[in-house]
Design a protein around this motif. Structure first.
Motif, PDB file in Angstrom:
ATOM      1  N   UNK A   1      63.642  -4.757  11.726  1.00 37.27           N
ATOM      2  CA  UNK A   1      63.269  -4.080  10.472  1.00 37.27           C
ATOM      3  C   UNK A   1      62.182  -4.851   9.731  1.00 37.27           C
ATOM      4  N   UNK A   2      62.264  -6.175   9.755  1.00 38.05           N
ATOM      5  CA  UNK A   2      61.246  -7.000   9.088  1.00 38.05           C
ATOM      6  C   UNK A   2      59.887  -6.817   9.747  1.00 38.05           C
ATOM      7  N   UNK A   3      59.866  -6.748  11.083  1.00 44.06           N
ATOM      8  CA  UNK A   3      58.596  -6.523  11.791  1.00 44.06           C
ATOM      9  C   UNK A   3      57.999  -5.173  11.402  1.00 44.06           C
ATOM     10  N   UNK A   4      58.841  -4.159  11.310  1.00 43.94           N
ATOM     11  CA  UNK A   4      58.364  -2.841  10.919  1.00 43.94           C
ATOM     12  C   UNK A   4      57.811  -2.886   9.501  1.00 43.94           C
ATOM     13  N   UNK A   5      58.543  -3.525   8.595  1.00 42.53           N
ATOM     14  CA  UNK A   5      58.124  -3.596   7.188  1.00 42.53           C
ATOM     15  C   UNK A   5      56.802  -4.329   7.015  1.00 42.53           C
ATOM     16  N   UNK A   6      56.499  -5.261   7.913  1.00 42.96           N
ATOM     17  CA  UNK A   6      55.267  -6.036   7.808  1.00 42.96           C
ATOM     18  C   UNK A   6      54.064  -5.358   8.449  1.00 42.96           C
ATOM     19  N   UNK A   7      54.298  -4.258   9.138  1.00 42.83           N
ATOM     20  CA  UNK A   7      53.190  -3.535   9.768  1.00 42.83           C
ATOM     21  C   UNK A   7      52.246  -3.023   8.685  1.00 42.83           C
ATOM     22  N   UNK A   8      50.970  -3.171   8.922  1.00 44.41           N
ATOM     23  CA  UNK A   8      49.950  -2.791   7.943  1.00 44.41           C
ATOM     24  C   UNK A   8      50.098  -1.338   7.508  1.00 44.41           C
ATOM     25  N   UNK A   9      50.387  -0.468   8.461  1.00 45.02           N
ATOM     26  CA  UNK A   9      50.514   0.957   8.157  1.00 45.02           C
ATOM     27  C   UNK A   9      51.690   1.218   7.215  1.00 45.02           C
ATOM     28  N   UNK A  10      52.791   0.525   7.439  1.00 47.28           N
ATOM     29  CA  UNK A  10      53.983   0.697   6.599  1.00 47.28           C
ATOM     30  C   UNK A  10      53.705   0.176   5.196  1.00 47.28           C
ATOM     31  N   UNK A  11      53.038  -0.970   5.102  1.00 44.43           N
ATOM     32  CA  UNK A  11      52.732  -1.543   3.788  1.00 44.43           C
ATOM     33  C   UNK A  11      51.835  -0.604   2.983  1.00 44.43           C
ATOM     34  N   UNK A  12      50.909   0.060   3.645  1.00 45.47           N
ATOM     35  CA  UNK A  12      50.034   1.008   2.959  1.00 45.47           C
ATOM     36  C   UNK A  12      50.815   2.231   2.486  1.00 45.47           C
ATOM     37  N   UNK A  13      51.718   2.731   3.331  1.00 48.67           N
ATOM     38  CA  UNK A  13      52.499   3.907   2.973  1.00 48.67           C
ATOM     39  C   UNK A  13      53.507   3.624   1.861  1.00 48.67           C
ATOM     40  N   UNK A  14      53.996   2.386   1.815  1.00 45.89           N
ATOM     41  CA  UNK A  14      55.008   2.032   0.810  1.00 45.89           C
ATOM     42  C   UNK A  14      54.483   2.228  -0.605  1.00 45.89           C
ATOM     43  N   UNK A  15      53.209   2.066  -0.811  1.00 43.81           N
ATOM     44  CA  UNK A  15      52.641   2.227  -2.144  1.00 43.81           C
ATOM     45  C   UNK A  15      52.091   3.612  -2.406  1.00 43.81           C
ATOM     46  N   UNK A  16      52.210   4.505  -1.447  1.00 41.03           N
ATOM     47  CA  UNK A  16      51.638   5.836  -1.571  1.00 41.03           C
ATOM     48  C   UNK A  16      52.626   6.777  -2.267  1.00 41.03           C
ATOM     49  N   UNK A  17      52.255   7.327  -3.429  1.00 45.57           N
ATOM     50  CA  UNK A  17      53.170   8.220  -4.156  1.00 45.57           C
ATOM     51  C   UNK A  17      53.402   9.559  -3.444  1.00 45.57           C
ATOM     52  N   UNK A  18      52.577   9.889  -2.457  1.00 45.01           N
ATOM     53  CA  UNK A  18      52.735  11.140  -1.716  1.00 45.01           C
ATOM     54  C   UNK A  18      53.756  11.036  -0.581  1.00 45.01           C
ATOM     55  N   UNK A  19      54.262   9.829  -0.338  1.00 43.92           N
ATOM     56  CA  UNK A  19      55.249   9.614   0.719  1.00 43.92           C
ATOM     57  C   UNK A  19      56.612   9.452   0.048  1.00 43.92           C
ATOM     58  N   UNK A  20      57.549  10.343   0.404  1.00 42.92           N
ATOM     59  CA  UNK A  20      58.877  10.306  -0.216  1.00 42.92           C
ATOM     60  C   UNK A  20      59.707   9.151   0.345  1.00 42.92           C
ATOM     61  N   UNK A  21      60.774   8.814  -0.380  1.00 44.27           N
ATOM     62  CA  UNK A  21      61.685   7.767   0.087  1.00 44.27           C
ATOM     63  C   UNK A  21      62.305   8.158   1.430  1.00 44.27           C
ATOM     64  N   UNK A  22      62.636   9.431   1.596  1.00 38.89           N
ATOM     65  CA  UNK A  22      63.233   9.902   2.850  1.00 38.89           C
ATOM     66  C   UNK A  22      62.245   9.746   4.010  1.00 38.89           C
ATOM     67  N   UNK A  23      60.967  10.042   3.755  1.00 40.53           N
ATOM     68  CA  UNK A  23      59.956   9.877   4.802  1.00 40.53           C
ATOM     69  C   UNK A  23      59.803   8.409   5.173  1.00 40.53           C
ATOM     70  N   UNK A  24      59.826   7.542   4.168  1.00 41.03           N
ATOM     71  CA  UNK A  24      59.735   6.101   4.447  1.00 41.03           C
ATOM     72  C   UNK A  24      60.932   5.649   5.282  1.00 41.03           C
TER      73      UNK A  24
END
Length: 177
Positions: free
Chosen positions: A35-58
């Protein structure tokens, strides 16, 4: 904002308590690492701050991790909801420290002037385990600048048996006299 390590501690302790009670420390260790490796992926970090991505999608993005205990999935959802996903690597790291402490294991950073392998490394580990009265998990690195010998760091203790360290000690002794 509070420091990430401070935010991560209660999550790591809760995860450790659940894993310890269930006898699934190894499974949780593997799951949190993934899970930590996934969370550190650049794509995930960018999506985490995106208001258009819901919590369920994350949360769905983390479903690719295999062998997740149900509680680990809940942990990810809580972190996403509380906007603390960046704490996941620190949670994994603190979980590993708690696990090592429970298992009586301590990390030793061994820096040698040449590659240490096989019987040589095993003998050094045995000596360190006898000295520290704990199981040692060695992490070996090579630094030719040491000239010869090795430097070992266990926790906050350093044992410098390198030629470079001895030369520096000799130089300091001569300069101080």
């Amino acid at each position: 904002m509070a420091e990430v390590a401070t935010l991560a501690r209660p999550y790591a302790e809760a995860a450790f308590a659940v894993a310890d009670k269930a006898g699934t420390l190894a499974l949780w260790s593997e799951a949190l690492s993934s899970l930590a490796r996934i969370a550190q992926a650049q794509e995930i970090m960018q999506l985490a701050g995106n208001p258009n991505v819901s919590d369920a999608q994350m949360a769905d993005l983390f479903s690719v991790a295999e062998k997740l205990p149900a509680e680990a999935t809940s942990l990810v959802q809580i972190l996403i909801e509380n906007k603390r996903l960046e704490a996941l690597p620190a949670i994994a790291s603190q979980f590993e420290l708690l696990k090592a402490q429970r298992e009586g294991v301590i990390d030793a950073e061994i820096t040698s002037a040449y590659a240490l392998e096989g019987a040589e490394l095993a003998a050094l580990v045995v000596d360190l385990e006898r000295r520290f009265k704990r199981k040692i998990r060695p992490k070996v690195a090579v630094d030719q600048a040491l000239i010869g010998g090795a430097r070992v760091r266990v926790g906050d203790q350093v044992i410098d048996g390198s030629v470079r360290g001895k030369l520096e000690a000799m130089r300091n002794g001569l300069m101080g006299s």
